[in-house]
Write an enzyme that holds these catalytic residues in place. Structure first.
Site, PDB file in Angstrom:
ATOM      1  N   ASP A 134      -7.289   0.312   7.786  1.00 11.14           N
ATOM      2  CA  ASP A 134      -7.013  -0.771   8.730  1.00 11.14           C
ATOM      3  C   ASP A 134      -5.580  -0.668   9.240  1.00 11.14           C
ATOM      4  O   ASP A 134      -5.195  -1.390  10.149  1.00 11.14           O
ATOM      5  CB  ASP A 134      -7.196  -2.129   8.045  1.00 11.14           C
ATOM      6  CG  ASP A 134      -8.662  -2.525   7.904  1.00 11.14           C
ATOM      7  OD1 ASP A 134      -9.408  -2.326   8.864  1.00 11.14           O
ATOM      8  OD2 ASP A 134      -9.046  -3.031   6.837  1.00 11.14           O
ATOM      9  N   LYS A 150       0.809  -1.213   0.000  1.00 12.69           N
ATOM     10  CA  LYS A 150       0.000   0.000   0.000  1.00 12.69           C
ATOM     11  C   LYS A 150       0.843   1.263   0.000  1.00 12.69           C
ATOM     12  O   LYS A 150       0.332   2.352  -0.285  1.00 12.69           O
ATOM     13  CB  LYS A 150      -0.977  -0.014   1.169  1.00 12.69           C
ATOM     14  CG  LYS A 150      -2.066  -1.061   0.979  1.00 12.69           C
ATOM     15  CD  LYS A 150      -3.335  -0.754   1.714  1.00 12.69           C
ATOM     16  CE  LYS A 150      -4.450  -1.696   1.275  1.00 12.69           C
ATOM     17  NZ  LYS A 150      -5.725  -1.398   1.920  1.00 12.69           N
TER      18      LYS A 150
END
Length: 402
Positions: free
Chosen positions: A123, A75
């Site tokens: 998250d 990410k």
């Protein structure tokens, strides 16, 4: 559970906007952006011959994103890239001329970015990337985290200067709250999931992920025949599958989307034939994949280019973490976080089931590509599940290579 893609759009060309977002020219532009990052380096591609022999396939290659840009997950490529793109666009608008990446740190551009705030829900991994991107360009960031995000992951984001905002409930609740607060305050939402009317920025995040696919295609001795990639909202799965379909055409691999059993929003969407929001139940150990509604952009891509959808249990993910930490023979040891090895868990489930194996045409000639999407982004949780510190696993590989 296993489900072949039966969507009416299966095998149809990608929508033009998605083909432009995930195609080779866009991926090359992402790679150009990466050359301006001080700590950029291609992540390793590991070969696991002993595991491949055990599974009855030709090769298993794992792209290890635990080394990406110092953030520990794939990410790192998406959120920060989108932030930089958005900053350059806003600077171009305010300054009345096209601003290129080379001018990112020019005083007049920094004056623009100082007035910008980017926000997202996370998250853990996506928020870290957005916060790092904001710090790089001199913007502010506000990161929304739900109650299931560990204090260690929150601290890892906060070290980039982000304002941390706790939200009761699930990841989807934090997405909604981030959108609401950002609209009130005039912040820019940089989300890795999309909803009606909000697609372009998540598309930029997905575009950032294509860089690791470009790297992998250069590193692999030959293109893969099969790819298993895990999914939360579906962004990375769609980026990988979409880019491979565009780059390889008729030679593209069989692509399998792997969901956690306790958060299988893409599997259930495939079953329903449309995007669906599933009920929140018991949390999954695969924390980075704990999403209950797919990204609309990701679903649009995957409904066309994914060949199958499957789910894996929590114990499958933990077993893979342990197998990679304690490999057989000369296979390298790999640090995979709770969500990092879910794609490999899918492969192992598939080869163990004769019907799935046959449906995917997995055999001794198959060349399988997997992505370890994260390292030990929560080292304490990793040690609890594996029984080893992440650095002990890394050191065991160094000793084996010595």
């Amino acid at each position: 559970m296993f489900l072949p893609n039966q969507h009416p759009d299966y095998r149809k060309p990608l929508a033009p906007v998605d083909a432009e977002t995930l195609g080779v020219p866009a991926a090359e532009e992402v790679e150009r952006y990466l050359t301006y990052r001080d700590n950029h380096a291609p992540t390793p591609l590991h070969t696991l011959p002993v595991l491949a022999a055990e599974l009855g396939v030709n090769t298993v290659h794992i792209k290890d994103e635990g080394f990406r840009l110092g953030l520990g997950s794939f990410k790192a490529l998406g959120g920060s890239y989108a932030v930089i793109r958005l900053v350059l666009e806003e600077a171009s608008r305010q300054l009345g001329r096209a601003i290129d990446l080379a001018e990112l740190h020019a005083p007049e551009v920094r004056a623009v970015t100082a007035g910008m705030t980017v926000a997202c829900a996370t998250d853990g991994n996506h928020g870290r990337s957005v916060a790092q991107g904001a710090q790089l360009v001199g913007a502010r960031s506000a990161i929304f985290v739900h109650s299931g995000v560990s204090d260690e992951r929150v601290a890892a984001i906060a070290r980039f200067g982000a304002e941390m905002i706790r939200v009761e409930g699930t990841y989807d609740d934090s997405v909604a709250e981030a959108a609401r607060v950002a609209a009130e305050k005039g912040w820019i939402v940089v989300s890795d999931t999309s909803w009606p009317g909000y697609e372009r920025i998540p598309g930029l995040v997905m575009q950032g992920y294509t860089a690791m696919v470009r790297e992998a295609l250069r590193q692999l001795p030959s293109p893969p025949t099969h790819v298993f990639v895990q999914a939360g909202v579906g962004g990375v799965a769609a980026a990988v599958a979409g880019h491979l379909a565009l780059a390889l055409g008729d030679q593209r691999p069989v692509f399998v989307v792997v969901d956690p059993a306790r958060a299988a929003c893409l599997f259930e969407s495939a079953r329903a034939g449309r995007p669906v929001k599933i009920e929140h139940g018991e949390p999954t150990v695969m924390a980075m994949l704990e999403c209950y509604e797919p990204s609309l952009v990701a679903w649009r891509v995957l409904s066309r280019v994914a060949d199958a959808f499957m789910i894996v249990a929590d114990e499958d993910a933990v077993a893979v973490m342990n197998r990679l930490a304690r490999p057989a023979g000369r296979d390298p040891a790999i640090v995979a976080g709770e969500s990092g090895g879910a794609g490999l868990a899918g492969l192992m489930r598939a080869v163990a089931d004769p019907e799935i194996r046959a449906a995917l045409d997995l055999n001794e000639a198959s060349r399988v590509f997997i992505i370890n999407t994260e390292g030990a982004t929560d080292p304490e949780r990793y040690e609890e599940l594996v029984g080893m510190r992440p650095d002990a696993v890394t050191n065991s590989t160094r000793r084996a290579d010595a």
